[in-house]
Write an enzyme that holds these catalytic residues in place. Structure first.
Site, short mmCIF file in Angstrom:
data_model
loop_
_atom_site.label_atom_id
_atom_site.label_comp_id
_atom_site.label_asym_id
_atom_site.label_seq_id
_atom_site.Cartn_x
_atom_site.Cartn_y
_atom_site.Cartn_z
CG ASP A 7 -1.73 1.20 1.43
OD1 ASP A 7 -2.33 1.66 0.43
OD2 ASP A 7 -1.79 1.72 2.56
CG ASP A 9 -1.33 7.74 0.68
OD1 ASP A 9 -0.24 8.01 0.16
OD2 ASP A 9 -2.42 8.08 0.19
CE1 TYR A 19 -8.98 10.95 0.62
CE2 TYR A 19 -9.83 12.73 1.98
CZ TYR A 19 -9.99 11.49 1.40
OH TYR A 19 -11.14 10.79 1.61
CB THR A 50 -2.00 3.46 -3.53
OG1 THR A 50 -2.43 4.54 -2.71
CG2 THR A 50 -1.66 3.99 -4.92
CD GLN A 52 -3.52 7.91 -3.82
OE1 GLN A 52 -3.69 9.11 -3.67
NE2 GLN A 52 -2.83 7.18 -2.94
CB SER A 53 -11.09 8.15 -2.78
OG SER A 53 -10.72 8.66 -1.51
CB CYS A 97 -14.57 0.63 -8.83
SG CYS A 97 -13.69 0.94 -7.28
#
Length: 177
Positions: A7, A9, A19, A50, A52-53, A97
Site C-alpha cells: 500500500d 499512504d 489526503y 493504492t 486514491q479517492s 468499482c
C-alpha cells in the site's frame, strides 16, 4: 519471482486524514525509501496498490498523482533500486468499482502484469481494507504499525496477519531470512 506488494499512504509515505494532495505533502516515512531500494537490490520486485479517492473527490488530479509517483521512483533510484508497477484506484468509496480496496482488483492487475500467482505473496498495508484485499486473493496479509496501523491493531485482524514496526523491518526480514 520474488514479489512484494505495498500500500502507499501510511506504508511508504506519511498518511493524512486530509489526503496527500501535492508532491510537497508526499513525505516518505523514515527508512521506507531505503527499504524499497534494498529489497530491489536483493532481487525483489516491489509493486504498489493504492486507493486514491482524492482524485474522485477533486483534491488533486492525475498529473499530481503521477508527480508523486515519479518522486517515489526517483528517490528509490537514487539509492540504487527501482519501483515496479504502481496501480491506483481513483474512485470514491461509493463508486462500486472492482479496484478499491478491500476489493482485490488492483492486486489482480499486478498479478496479470507480472503473469504470476498471488498465493503467499506479501501485501503490506496499514488498514483493515488492505488486509482484507490480501486475503481475497490468497496473499499473506502484513500490517505495519505506521500510518493507520496503530488504529488497525485495535480491530479484528485476518487470521495469520504478520505485524511489523515499519517497512524497514519488513525489508530486513525478507532480505536476511
Amino acid at each position: 519471482m520474488k514479489l512484494l506488494i505495498l500500500d502507499r499512504d501510511g506504508v511508504i509515505n506519511e498518511d493524512s486524514d486530509a489526503y496527500i494532495k501535492s508532491v510537497q505533502e508526499w513525505i516518505p516515512i523514515p527508512g521506507s525509501v531505503a527499504a524499497i531500494a534494498a529489497l530491489s537490490r536483493a532481487g525483489w520486485t516491489v509493486a504498489v496498490a493504492t486507493n486514491q479517492s482524492g482524485i474522485a473527490r477533486g483534491y488533486y488530479d492525475l498529473a499530481t498523482l503521477d508527480a508523486m509517483h515519479q518522486r517515489l521512483r526517483a528517490l528509490v533510484a537514487a539509492e540504487g533500486g527501482e519501483v515496479g508497477l504502481i496501480v491506483y484506484c481513483p474512485h470514491g468509496p461509493d463508486a462500486a468499482c472492482d479496484c478499491r480496496k478491500p476489493k482485490p482488483g488492483m492486486l489482480q492487475t499486478i498479478a496479470r502484469h507480472y503473469a504470476c500467482g498471488l498465493a503467499g505473496v506479501w501485501f503490506v498495508g496499514d488498514s483493515l481494507g488492505d488486509l482484507e484485499a490480501a486475503v481475497a486473493v490468497d496473499c499473506q496479509p502484513v500490517l505495519v504499525k505506521t500510518g493507520k496501523g496503530p488504529r488497525t491493531l485495535g480491530k479484528t485482524l485476518p487470521a495469520g496477519t504478520l505485524i511489523f514496526e515499519d517497512l524497514a523491518a519488513i525489508a530486513r526480514e525478507l532480505i536476511h531470512n
